[in-house]
Design a protein around this motif. Structure first.
Motif, short mmCIF file in Angstrom:
data_model
loop_
_atom_site.label_atom_id
_atom_site.label_comp_id
_atom_site.label_asym_id
_atom_site.label_seq_id
_atom_site.Cartn_x
_atom_site.Cartn_y
_atom_site.Cartn_z
N LYS A 15 -54.23 -30.98 20.11
CA LYS A 15 -55.37 -30.07 20.25
C LYS A 15 -55.00 -28.70 20.77
CE LYS A 15 -58.38 -33.36 19.31
NZ LYS A 15 -59.00 -33.42 17.98
N TYR A 16 -55.70 -27.72 20.24
CA TYR A 16 -55.77 -26.36 20.81
C TYR A 16 -56.93 -26.37 21.80
CZ TYR A 16 -58.40 -21.89 20.47
OH TYR A 16 -59.17 -20.79 20.72
N TRP A 17 -56.67 -26.06 23.04
CA TRP A 17 -57.75 -25.93 24.04
C TRP A 17 -57.27 -24.94 25.07
CZ3 TRP A 17 -62.54 -27.03 23.24
CH2 TRP A 17 -63.45 -27.06 24.30
N GLY A 18 -57.87 -23.78 25.12
CA GLY A 18 -57.47 -22.73 26.06
C GLY A 18 -56.76 -21.60 25.33
N ARG A 207 -62.40 -23.39 35.73
CA ARG A 207 -62.87 -24.31 36.78
C ARG A 207 -62.18 -25.66 36.85
NH1 ARG A 207 -68.43 -23.16 35.26
NH2 ARG A 207 -68.68 -25.35 34.70
N SER A 208 -61.44 -26.04 35.81
CA SER A 208 -60.90 -27.40 35.84
C SER A 208 -59.65 -27.51 36.71
CB SER A 208 -60.56 -27.88 34.43
OG SER A 208 -59.96 -29.16 34.53
N PRO A 209 -59.65 -28.45 37.67
CA PRO A 209 -58.43 -28.65 38.44
C PRO A 209 -57.30 -29.22 37.57
CG PRO A 209 -60.09 -30.33 38.99
CD PRO A 209 -60.76 -29.34 38.07
N TYR A 210 -57.65 -29.68 36.37
CA TYR A 210 -56.63 -30.28 35.50
C TYR A 210 -56.19 -29.36 34.35
CZ TYR A 210 -58.28 -34.42 37.95
OH TYR A 210 -58.64 -35.30 38.92
N TYR A 211 -56.66 -28.11 34.36
CA TYR A 211 -56.26 -27.22 33.26
C TYR A 211 -54.75 -26.99 33.26
CZ TYR A 211 -56.17 -23.28 30.03
OH TYR A 211 -55.89 -22.45 28.97
N GLY A 212 -54.18 -26.82 34.46
CA GLY A 212 -52.72 -26.62 34.55
C GLY A 212 -51.96 -27.81 33.98
N ALA A 213 -52.47 -29.01 34.28
CA ALA A 213 -51.82 -30.23 33.76
C ALA A 213 -51.92 -30.26 32.24
CB ALA A 213 -52.49 -31.46 34.36
N TRP A 214 -53.08 -29.83 31.71
CA TRP A 214 -53.23 -29.77 30.26
C TRP A 214 -52.22 -28.82 29.62
CZ3 TRP A 214 -54.39 -31.50 25.75
CH2 TRP A 214 -54.56 -30.61 24.68
N LEU A 215 -52.07 -27.62 30.23
CA LEU A 215 -51.12 -26.63 29.68
C LEU A 215 -49.69 -27.17 29.72
CD1 LEU A 215 -52.38 -23.23 31.15
CD2 LEU A 215 -52.84 -24.21 28.90
N ASP A 216 -49.44 -28.03 30.68
CA ASP A 216 -48.10 -28.60 30.82
C ASP A 216 -47.85 -29.70 29.77
OD1 ASP A 216 -45.67 -29.04 32.25
OD2 ASP A 216 -46.57 -30.91 32.98
N VAL A 217 -48.84 -30.58 29.59
CA VAL A 217 -48.61 -31.74 28.73
C VAL A 217 -48.79 -31.43 27.24
CG1 VAL A 217 -50.96 -32.77 28.70
CG2 VAL A 217 -48.95 -34.26 28.65
N ALA A 218 -49.68 -30.50 26.92
CA ALA A 218 -50.03 -30.28 25.51
C ALA A 218 -48.83 -29.92 24.63
CB ALA A 218 -51.14 -29.23 25.40
N PRO A 219 -47.98 -28.98 25.06
CA PRO A 219 -46.83 -28.64 24.20
C PRO A 219 -45.86 -29.82 24.03
CG PRO A 219 -47.17 -26.95 25.88
CD PRO A 219 -48.05 -28.11 26.26
N ARG A 220 -45.76 -30.67 25.07
CA ARG A 220 -44.85 -31.82 24.95
C ARG A 220 -45.39 -32.84 23.96
NH1 ARG A 220 -44.30 -34.30 30.02
NH2 ARG A 220 -45.51 -32.78 31.19
N LEU A 221 -46.70 -33.12 24.06
CA LEU A 221 -47.29 -34.04 23.08
C LEU A 221 -47.13 -33.48 21.67
CD1 LEU A 221 -50.63 -35.01 24.91
CD2 LEU A 221 -48.63 -36.48 24.56
N HIS A 222 -47.33 -32.17 21.57
CA HIS A 222 -47.22 -31.51 20.27
C HIS A 222 -45.81 -31.67 19.68
CE1 HIS A 222 -47.91 -28.55 17.12
NE2 HIS A 222 -46.75 -28.04 17.43
N ARG A 243 -53.80 -39.50 22.76
CA ARG A 243 -53.47 -38.99 24.10
C ARG A 243 -53.80 -37.51 24.22
NH1 ARG A 243 -47.50 -40.88 24.86
NH2 ARG A 243 -47.53 -39.29 26.48
N SER A 244 -53.54 -36.75 23.17
CA SER A 244 -53.86 -35.31 23.22
C SER A 244 -55.36 -35.11 23.38
CB SER A 244 -53.36 -34.63 21.93
OG SER A 244 -53.79 -33.29 21.87
N ALA A 245 -56.16 -35.86 22.60
CA ALA A 245 -57.62 -35.71 22.69
C ALA A 245 -58.12 -36.12 24.07
CB ALA A 245 -58.29 -36.57 21.61
N LEU A 246 -57.60 -37.22 24.59
CA LEU A 246 -58.08 -37.68 25.90
C LEU A 246 -57.69 -36.70 27.01
CD1 LEU A 246 -57.42 -41.52 25.57
CD2 LEU A 246 -59.62 -40.32 25.44
N ALA A 247 -56.49 -36.14 26.93
CA ALA A 247 -56.07 -35.16 27.95
C ALA A 247 -56.93 -33.90 27.86
CB ALA A 247 -54.59 -34.82 27.77
N MET A 248 -57.22 -33.46 26.65
CA MET A 248 -58.08 -32.28 26.49
C MET A 248 -59.47 -32.55 27.07
SD MET A 248 -59.83 -30.92 23.03
CE MET A 248 -61.57 -30.86 23.41
N HIS A 249 -60.04 -33.70 26.72
CA HIS A 249 -61.41 -33.99 27.20
C HIS A 249 -61.43 -34.23 28.70
CE1 HIS A 249 -63.86 -33.88 23.57
NE2 HIS A 249 -62.72 -34.18 22.95
#
Ligand code: DP6
Length: 342
Positions: A15-18, A207-222, A243-249
């Motif tokens: 997913k693209y998110w952000g 606002r998400s405390p998990y946005y940083g985690a998303w930016l970290d994991v998304a390129p690796r999943l990709h 996993r990508s969809a669940l991490a984004m959501h």
């Protein structure tokens, strides 16, 4: 000064998110999508010196101000590129629900970019069409191409906005025939979504405390997904897509941005139960409550009847990897786009 085009929706596997900070609507993370046959937008653009403003019509009915403004912004970019000053009438038709998380903005802006550049007389490359579409809606950059499509993420903070814009070009990475994949779109509402993806991702990044985690994991999943696609390994690709969809959501939900409904979660449970029973099926969701089941073609009918029988599922659309966006004969397209109403 008139032209028509058709483009298919796409669903992101990673997913693209952000967004990358700065101009030009460049994603913060890379994404991989599959273009879907049969979920298409047909759009006609006619530049007309007598118009005082751009007009947008859905099935022969005038659109609201906000979609008209977004279409007009894209047309401004085309007018700049092609040195055209006339305003345009845009007629468009989606053969699936508009603005409900079924990626209508992706096929919509891809078809609009291709029709508008063609109508303006610009002999645009696919990359140019894709870039024009991406600046309106990044997922639209992918709908210009068929099969499996990658859109890179933005360059780091050292790059200028112009360099990031230049580098962010979608490309086909595998043909529609690369995998025996089917996408079962479980439609759970025909209504429009409450929070659009642009504001949903802005709220997530703020606002998400998990946005940083998303930016970290998304390129690796990709990256893992790209190699699974290269190996034509559907089980690994499906697992990573879920996993990508669940991490984004999860990152969005932590900012109070909830796209999933009770029906979505029941469907997710059903998909996971089917998988425990040995069926190769994986879930993905976008900025809306519909669940899309990724499934091996040989299991598609059985899975569709199981998911279609669940409470709250209105219908199931079977989609297979689809074709590149293309120009259509105007007269044929305008009959489709005006839906016989205007
Ligand atoms: C969840 O492309 O609609 O579907 O660039 O702001 O218009 P804007 O966002 P958009 O976001 C799509 C988000 C998504 C994931 C995806 O398609 O990659």
């Amino acid at each position: 000064m008139r032209a028509a085009a058709v483009a298919c929706a796409n669903v992101a596997l990673s997913k693209y998110w952000g967004k990358r900070p700065g101009r030009f609507n460049v994603p913060a993370v890379p994404s991989l999508s599959v273009t879907l046959d049969g979920l298409s937008t047909t759009t006609c653009v006619a530049f007309d010196e007598t118009l005082v403003a751009d007009e947008l019509w859905f099935d022969g009915v005038a659109a609201a101000d906000e979609p008209t403004r977004r279409a007009s912004e894209l047309l401004d970019r085309v007018r700049d590129a092609a040195s055209v000053s006339a305003r345009a009438r845009v007629d468009t038709h989606n053969d699936f629900p508009t603005a409900s998380g079924l990626a209508s903005s992706a096929s919509g802006f891809a078809a609009l970019a291709l029709a508008a550049l063609t109508a303006a007389g610009r002999d645009a490359s696919r990359e140019e069409v894709s870039r024009v579409a991406r600046r309106s809606s990044a997922s639209a950059a992918r709908s210009v191409f068929g099969g499996f499509v990658e859109l890179p993420g933005g360059l780091g903070p050292d790059a200028t906005d112009e360099q990031a814009d230049e580098a962010c070009v979608a490309r086909q990475v595998a043909s529609a025939a690369a995998l025996p994949l089917r996408m079962l779109v479980c439609v759970t509402t025909e209504g429009e979504k409450a929070v659009g993806s642009t504001s949903g991702m802005r709220e997530t990044s703020e606002r998400s405390p998990y946005y940083g985690a998303w930016l970290d994991v998304a390129p690796r999943l990709h990256a893992e997904m790209m190699s699974a696609l290269e190996r034509a390994d559907l089980p690994v690709l499906g697992e990573l897509a879920e996993r990508s969809a669940l991490a984004m959501h999860a990152s969005a939900l932590a900012a109070g941005v909830a796209y999933v409904s009770g029906v979505t979660l029941s469907l997710l449970g059903a998909v996971q139960a089917l998988r425990r029973g040995g069926t190769g099926v994986w879930a993905t969701m976008d900025a809306g409550p519909h669940l899309k089941a990724i499934v091996d073609a040989k299991d598609a009918d059985a899975v569709a009847s199981e998911l279609g029988a669940m409470p709250g599922v209105l219908r199931v659309i079977h989609a297979k990897p689809g074709p590149v966006a293309r120009v259509l004969p105007f007269d044929e397209a305008i009959a489709v786009a005006r839906g016989g109403l205007s």
